[in-house]
Design a protein around this motif. Structure first.
Motif, PDB file in Angstrom:
ATOM      1  N   UNK A 167      23.974  39.991 -11.149  1.00  0.00           N
ATOM      2  CA  UNK A 167      23.381  38.574 -11.443  1.00  0.00           C
ATOM      3  C   UNK A 167      23.217  38.299 -13.095  1.00  0.00           C
ATOM      4  N   UNK A 168      23.087  39.272 -13.868  1.00  0.00           N
ATOM      5  CA  UNK A 168      22.806  39.217 -15.179  1.00  0.00           C
ATOM      6  C   UNK A 168      24.111  39.711 -16.088  1.00  0.00           C
ATOM      7  N   UNK A 169      24.668  40.782 -15.776  1.00  0.00           N
ATOM      8  CA  UNK A 169      25.521  41.459 -16.752  1.00  0.00           C
ATOM      9  C   UNK A 169      26.944  41.064 -16.570  1.00  0.00           C
ATOM     10  N   UNK A 170      27.432  40.889 -15.180  1.00  0.00           N
ATOM     11  CA  UNK A 170      28.783  40.382 -15.071  1.00  0.00           C
ATOM     12  C   UNK A 170      28.908  38.877 -15.469  1.00  0.00           C
ATOM     13  N   UNK A 171      30.334  38.822 -15.887  1.00  0.00           N
ATOM     14  CA  UNK A 171      30.421  37.182 -16.353  1.00  0.00           C
ATOM     15  C   UNK A 171      30.473  36.214 -15.156  1.00  0.00           C
ATOM     16  N   UNK A 172      30.751  36.699 -13.920  1.00  0.00           N
ATOM     17  CA  UNK A 172      30.964  36.002 -12.814  1.00  0.00           C
ATOM     18  C   UNK A 172      30.273  36.926 -11.489  1.00  0.00           C
ATOM     19  N   UNK A 173      29.135  36.532 -11.018  1.00  0.00           N
ATOM     20  CA  UNK A 173      28.625  37.345  -9.988  1.00  0.00           C
ATOM     21  C   UNK A 173      29.641  37.846  -8.814  1.00  0.00           C
ATOM     22  N   UNK A 174      29.779  39.193  -8.717  1.00  0.00           N
ATOM     23  CA  UNK A 174      30.699  39.545  -7.661  1.00  0.00           C
ATOM     24  C   UNK A 174      29.836  40.780  -7.106  1.00  0.00           C
ATOM     25  N   UNK A 175      29.601  40.724  -5.931  1.00  0.00           N
ATOM     26  CA  UNK A 175      28.673  41.560  -5.225  1.00  0.00           C
ATOM     27  C   UNK A 175      29.263  42.815  -4.959  1.00  0.00           C
ATOM     28  N   UNK A 176      30.606  43.073  -4.532  1.00  0.00           N
ATOM     29  CA  UNK A 176      31.229  44.461  -4.257  1.00  0.00           C
ATOM     30  C   UNK A 176      31.427  44.941  -5.682  1.00  0.00           C
ATOM     31  N   UNK A 177      31.895  44.267  -6.871  1.00  0.00           N
ATOM     32  CA  UNK A 177      32.044  45.159  -8.005  1.00  0.00           C
ATOM     33  C   UNK A 177      30.579  45.359  -8.592  1.00  0.00           C
ATOM     34  N   UNK A 178      29.549  44.562  -8.811  1.00  0.00           N
ATOM     35  CA  UNK A 178      28.418  45.042  -9.049  1.00  0.00           C
ATOM     36  C   UNK A 178      27.787  46.064  -8.277  1.00  0.00           C
ATOM     37  N   UNK A 179      28.097  46.260  -6.953  1.00  0.00           N
ATOM     38  CA  UNK A 179      27.570  47.186  -5.990  1.00  0.00           C
ATOM     39  C   UNK A 179      28.577  48.591  -6.488  1.00  0.00           C
ATOM     40  N   UNK A 180      29.691  48.499  -6.805  1.00  0.00           N
ATOM     41  CA  UNK A 180      30.556  49.682  -7.359  1.00  0.00           C
ATOM     42  C   UNK A 180      30.197  50.449  -8.573  1.00  0.00           C
ATOM     43  N   UNK A 181      29.596  49.392  -9.371  1.00  0.00           N
ATOM     44  CA  UNK A 181      29.124  49.836 -10.723  1.00  0.00           C
ATOM     45  C   UNK A 181      27.948  50.510 -10.499  1.00  0.00           C
ATOM     46  N   UNK A 182      26.902  49.933  -9.901  1.00  0.00           N
ATOM     47  CA  UNK A 182      25.789  50.174  -9.455  1.00  0.00           C
ATOM     48  C   UNK A 182      25.742  51.897  -8.802  1.00  0.00           C
ATOM     49  N   UNK A 183      26.733  51.768  -7.732  1.00  0.00           N
ATOM     50  CA  UNK A 183      26.801  53.371  -6.974  1.00  0.00           C
ATOM     51  C   UNK A 183      27.277  54.205  -8.073  1.00  0.00           C
ATOM     52  N   UNK A 184      28.044  53.884  -9.006  1.00  0.00           N
ATOM     53  CA  UNK A 184      28.739  54.849  -9.951  1.00  0.00           C
ATOM     54  C   UNK A 184      27.601  55.276 -10.816  1.00  0.00           C
ATOM     55  N   UNK A 185      26.754  54.377 -11.246  1.00  0.00           N
ATOM     56  CA  UNK A 185      25.564  54.960 -11.747  1.00  0.00           C
ATOM     57  C   UNK A 185      24.381  55.801 -10.972  1.00  0.00           C
ATOM     58  N   UNK A 186      24.431  55.253  -9.903  1.00  0.00           N
ATOM     59  CA  UNK A 186      23.585  55.893  -8.984  1.00  0.00           C
ATOM     60  C   UNK A 186      23.809  57.547  -8.579  1.00  0.00           C
ATOM     61  N   UNK A 187      25.200  57.552  -8.586  1.00  0.00           N
ATOM     62  CA  UNK A 187      25.646  59.021  -8.457  1.00  0.00           C
ATOM     63  C   UNK A 187      25.620  59.873  -9.594  1.00  0.00           C
TER      64      UNK A 187
END
Length: 243
Positions: A167-187
């Motif tokens: 909601x904040x960092x991506x230019x356009x809200x993209x749930x799957x892209x945001x989740x993918x980036x989050x999962x990479x950081x989480x892992x």
């Protein structure tokens, strides 16, 4: 030399985990600011009980994760045990809050792929329940108990950080892209813990188990896996008159 390393590894404690858990508050503020906290400042907050209930239970759990390690560090073991008993009340209520909020937001609408859409919330409930059970079964083994309780806190990283990125960092809200980036950081976070823990002799299996469960659920989420029985359960859930 090996004996020295072994002894040193056995003495590793997690009494500073409470200070790191404070970071979850920052993530929660960042992640939920656009859709929750900011609404109270611009006068558009019209949330019902389910939102506030979930926020309250999640906040109480995070507070436990902050306070309990600090009490251990300060050797306030009696208070630690007394407060710890609250977890048997707070966690079930947290689980109920997630279920009620999800049910309310679905609003009785049965859509294609409904079963696959429920993996996201089920993931958090399953992982936090498993890790809490491990923690309680090993409450007299500080090495395992501490790791498992930390793992319950890691569960909060994905929904908070994911919202912030999407909601904040991506230019356009993209749930799957945001989740993918989050999962990479989480892992990366969990794998870092596993690497740091590699010389431990007691309890180092907790974080690999955590990573394994995350990977199973993320496979189901990203590939939108479902099957007839699970879709039937999802439909039954949506039709329940609970919200």
């Amino acid at each position: 030399m090996k004996e020295t390393i072994s002894k040193r590894a056995e003495k590793i404690k997690f009494d500073k985990a409470g200070y790191y858990a404070i970071g979850l508050i920052a993530l929660a503020l960042l992640g939920f600011w656009p859709t929750y906290f900011s609404k109270f400042f611009d006068g558009t907050a019209n949330f019902n009980f389910y939102f506030h209930f979930h926020f309250a239970m999640a906040s109480l759990w995070i507070m436990l994760l902050i306070v309990q390690p600090i009490l251990i560090k300060k050797k306030k073991l009696s208070i630690h045990r007394k407060i710890g008993k609250l977890s048997f009340i707070i966690l079930p209520l947290f689980i109920v809050s997630v279920i009620l909020l999800k049910h309310y937001r679905i609003d009785g609408i049965i859509t294609e792929g409904l079963g696959a859409s429920l993996w996201l919330q089920l993931k958090d409930l399953v992982i936090i329940s498993i890790m809490f059970t491990i923690a309680m079964l090993n409450r007299h083994n500080m090495q395992i108990h501490a790791r498992a309780m930390i793992a319950t806190g890691v569960v909060f990283v994905e929904p908070t950080l994911g919202r912030f990125i999407t909601l904040t960092l991506l230019p356009n809200p993209d749930f799957m892209l945001g989740l993918g980036i989050t999962v990479a950081i989480l892992y990366a976070l969990i794998i870092s813990l596993i690497i740091i823990e590699r010389k431990q002799t007691n309890g180092r299996w907790v974080f690999p188990l955590l990573l394994g469960i995350f990977m199973i659920f993320h496979y189901l989420i990203f590939f939108q896996v479902s099957f007839h029985l699970w879709d039937s359960i999802a439909t039954w859930f949506v039709k329940l008159p609970i919200t």
